[in-house]
Design a protein around this motif. Sequence first.
Motif, PDB file in Angstrom:
ATOM      1  N   SER A 214      33.757  35.169 -58.560  1.00 20.21           N
ATOM      2  CA  SER A 214      33.138  35.194 -57.236  1.00 20.21           C
ATOM      3  C   SER A 214      31.622  35.202 -57.389  1.00 20.21           C
ATOM      4  O   SER A 214      31.089  35.594 -58.432  1.00 20.21           O
ATOM      5  CB  SER A 214      33.584  36.437 -56.473  1.00 20.21           C
ATOM      6  OG  SER A 214      33.019  37.603 -57.067  1.00 20.21           O
ATOM      7  N   PRO A 215      30.892  34.779 -56.354  1.00 24.30           N
ATOM      8  CA  PRO A 215      29.424  34.870 -56.415  1.00 24.30           C
ATOM      9  C   PRO A 215      28.938  36.279 -56.722  1.00 24.30           C
ATOM     10  O   PRO A 215      27.977  36.455 -57.479  1.00 24.30           O
ATOM     11  CB  PRO A 215      28.991  34.410 -55.019  1.00 24.30           C
ATOM     12  CG  PRO A 215      30.076  33.479 -54.574  1.00 24.30           C
ATOM     13  CD  PRO A 215      31.343  34.078 -55.135  1.00 24.30           C
ATOM     14  N   ASP A 216      29.602  37.291 -56.148  1.00 20.66           N
ATOM     15  CA  ASP A 216      29.201  38.679 -56.431  1.00 20.66           C
ATOM     16  C   ASP A 216      29.360  39.002 -57.908  1.00 20.66           C
ATOM     17  O   ASP A 216      28.520  39.681 -58.506  1.00 20.66           O
ATOM     18  CB  ASP A 216      30.034  39.650 -55.603  1.00 20.66           C
ATOM     19  CG  ASP A 216      29.577  39.724 -54.152  1.00 20.66           C
ATOM     20  OD1 ASP A 216      28.480  39.200 -53.853  1.00 20.66           O
ATOM     21  OD2 ASP A 216      30.317  40.289 -53.322  1.00 20.66           O
ATOM     22  N   GLU A 217      30.462  38.538 -58.509  1.00 26.40           N
ATOM     23  CA  GLU A 217      30.708  38.835 -59.917  1.00 26.40           C
ATOM     24  C   GLU A 217      29.640  38.210 -60.803  1.00 26.40           C
ATOM     25  O   GLU A 217      29.146  38.840 -61.749  1.00 26.40           O
ATOM     26  CB  GLU A 217      32.095  38.321 -60.331  1.00 26.40           C
ATOM     27  CG  GLU A 217      32.505  38.733 -61.738  1.00 26.40           C
ATOM     28  CD  GLU A 217      33.898  38.265 -62.096  1.00 26.40           C
ATOM     29  OE1 GLU A 217      34.306  38.467 -63.261  1.00 26.40           O
ATOM     30  OE2 GLU A 217      34.585  37.677 -61.233  1.00 26.40           O
ATOM     31  N   VAL A 218      29.267  36.973 -60.519  1.00 21.74           N
ATOM     32  CA  VAL A 218      28.227  36.307 -61.300  1.00 21.74           C
ATOM     33  C   VAL A 218      26.890  37.025 -61.125  1.00 21.74           C
ATOM     34  O   VAL A 218      26.178  37.296 -62.101  1.00 21.74           O
ATOM     35  CB  VAL A 218      28.099  34.832 -60.877  1.00 21.74           C
ATOM     36  CG1 VAL A 218      26.949  34.158 -61.628  1.00 21.74           C
ATOM     37  CG2 VAL A 218      29.410  34.088 -61.127  1.00 21.74           C
ATOM     38  N   LEU A 502      28.170  27.454 -60.069  1.00 21.86           N
ATOM     39  CA  LEU A 502      28.482  28.879 -60.123  1.00 21.86           C
ATOM     40  C   LEU A 502      27.231  29.713 -59.876  1.00 21.86           C
ATOM     41  O   LEU A 502      27.253  30.705 -59.130  1.00 21.86           O
ATOM     42  CB  LEU A 502      29.088  29.209 -61.488  1.00 21.86           C
ATOM     43  CG  LEU A 502      30.028  30.415 -61.589  1.00 21.86           C
ATOM     44  CD1 LEU A 502      31.240  30.233 -60.707  1.00 21.86           C
ATOM     45  CD2 LEU A 502      30.459  30.602 -63.045  1.00 21.86           C
ATOM     46  N   LEU A 503      26.123  29.304 -60.481  1.00 18.48           N
ATOM     47  CA  LEU A 503      24.873  30.048 -60.316  1.00 18.48           C
ATOM     48  C   LEU A 503      24.278  29.798 -58.929  1.00 18.48           C
ATOM     49  O   LEU A 503      23.758  30.723 -58.299  1.00 18.48           O
ATOM     50  CB  LEU A 503      23.880  29.633 -61.404  1.00 18.48           C
ATOM     51  CG  LEU A 503      22.557  30.399 -61.442  1.00 18.48           C
ATOM     52  CD1 LEU A 503      22.788  31.889 -61.651  1.00 18.48           C
ATOM     53  CD2 LEU A 503      21.645  29.850 -62.534  1.00 18.48           C
ATOM     54  N   ARG A 504      24.362  28.573 -58.430  1.00 18.75           N
ATOM     55  CA  ARG A 504      23.827  28.279 -57.093  1.00 18.75           C
ATOM     56  C   ARG A 504      24.550  29.108 -56.030  1.00 18.75           C
ATOM     57  O   ARG A 504      23.924  29.676 -55.134  1.00 18.75           O
ATOM     58  CB  ARG A 504      23.977  26.789 -56.779  1.00 18.75           C
ATOM     59  CG  ARG A 504      23.110  25.883 -57.637  1.00 18.75           C
ATOM     60  CD  ARG A 504      23.212  24.432 -57.178  1.00 18.75           C
ATOM     61  NE  ARG A 504      22.627  23.546 -58.156  1.00 18.75           N
ATOM     62  CZ  ARG A 504      21.319  23.289 -58.273  1.00 18.75           C
ATOM     63  NH1 ARG A 504      20.469  23.879 -57.448  1.00 18.75           N
ATOM     64  NH2 ARG A 504      20.873  22.452 -59.189  1.00 18.75           N
ATOM     65  N   ASP A 505      25.876  29.161 -56.126  1.00 22.79           N
ATOM     66  CA  ASP A 505      26.639  29.934 -55.144  1.00 22.79           C
ATOM     67  C   ASP A 505      26.300  31.423 -55.234  1.00 22.79           C
ATOM     68  O   ASP A 505      26.232  32.125 -54.218  1.00 22.79           O
ATOM     69  CB  ASP A 505      28.138  29.722 -55.361  1.00 22.79           C
ATOM     70  CG  ASP A 505      28.588  28.304 -55.029  1.00 22.79           C
ATOM     71  OD1 ASP A 505      27.834  27.579 -54.356  1.00 22.79           O
ATOM     72  OD2 ASP A 505      29.697  27.909 -55.471  1.00 22.79           O
TER      73      ASP A 505
END
Length: 592
Positions: A214-218, A502-505
Amino acid sequence: MSALVGFHGLRGDAAPAQRLRELAGEDGPRAAGDGWMIAAVGGGTLPGDDAPVEIRAGDVTRGLLSGRLFDSADGRRDHRCRDPLPLDWAAPRGELARRRWGRYAAAAVRPDGALVLIRDPIGLLPLFYAPHGTGHVFATRMELLVELLGRRPGFDWEHLGSFMTRGPGPTDRTAFQGVAQLSPGEVVQIADGRTTSEPLWDPVAACADGDAPSPDEVRHALLDCTRAWLAEAESVALDLSGGLDSSSVCWAARNSVADEAALHGRFVRFPLGASVDERPAAERVARFLRTPLTIVDAADRLPLAPTKGRLPRADAPQLQYAEARLNEVLAEEAGPGAEALSGGAGDQLFLMRSTPGYHADHLLGGGLGAGHVLGGLRELWRESTLAERSLPALLAEVGTETARRIRGGTAIPDGMLDAPRPAWLAPDSPPSPLRLPDGIDGLSAARAFQLTGILYWGDAVDREHRNPHRPSVYPMLSQPLVELALRAPMRSLVGHRGDRLLLRDAMAGTLPRAVVDGRSKGSYAGMYQHSLRLHRDLCRELILDGRCVANGLVDPGPALEDLQRTALGFTRGPNWPLYSLLSVEMWCQTWN
């Protein structure tokens, strides 16, 4: 800067021990066995520096770890390990090795007398070793290893020739004959005249596809890892271009330092050559994150500009040698206590659309279920509408990659990552082999490319160029973040929506939208070419009077033609082999 240096198994030769006493003094930490392992060599330690961690068997200290070791056992990733480690903490493929991450090298002597050498999984800290007399010497700095040997080994011209087209990469070869280095994530054991090797960490196993993070996890992984690196930093100097990677690291650093005044960004402004003016983007991010930004005028600090001080004796030649004058100024400005922070390696970690074979992952990566295949075909069609490649061409690429997997072909063909071989490089100079992880050919081409790019970056990081007092910090190369990206499905990394998805999100809403959605990046090819024109006489001298020509590795006539053509041209990308040749010659001079 702290370091690990020592010897083992030497009999009848007191010279290395004497040289080690002179380097570190009588008070350096010792380990059981006939060799010392010394940390904090020269100049003492700095705040947050890499103090040694003891490795014990029972109550006996049998080794030392130099670097920074963190533990993620409790769900966090920023716990610094300082307590003594058990001798078996680095059992190959063991759980402890995966739980503990960082930038480190270690050496220990087992009760049976075997020497054990360990390098961190990403390769952020090197560890060199060489036979000497009846035993071995080892060090995390080549200059210290040479001090122990009492002589400088000859240059390995085959390896240096490979550097000119390939750059640094994961290998057990070094630029010196008879000196080896551990590959990233390797455990070497030396006993009874035999050397064996096992992996500390299995990166291929870490590539098993899972659910998209998820974006939060990244975001939390990036924050935790950055916080771990900066927990004790008195000041932090961040190279900020205003691009996605450096801006993401700036956000993480802003939320990691205890004192907001401790963080400052710096943007290097060259007078000529940037294809895109990145300064407005850097200033926008700095304002958004309330981070002071220094604009460094590099008009008289172009590549190849003479330095005020002596060039450092680096472990190996690197392209950054050409930027030594600029790095000298940046180090003076930041001061010895500053952490030099970089957003480098984001392209390799989260992937660009130039990644080979990722369309096959979109179509076949989730199995042959009808829903997944239809979704994959829809993704290919969307990509074909971008007018870069037709749908038949994309399907042909999928067919080629599928056939490779069926027949068990090589995922990273020899020379795939090399620049075109220049006419001036000796044709009979064979490439020095890369050392890639076992089982990498079983991965998809895109995943193998991702993993190889990460290992390339780990071996190529600026260890002392931005700050000669301590290695630079690359939060993107933190092992927890690397493992997260390696297990992310390819469709969550790159596709018709763009690259580094992944990083953009993850950063949407935390950075300016123009940064999160930005696609173009500046190129400094023109700046390098301008520097060649300014310093053409120096370049001619480096080539004609250089060691590469003297040893038959380089034909001077075609090399000078290449210099003339590159200096006067304005190509989209710089001629990396030529700049690498100049860097090799500058590096050789420091060792002569």
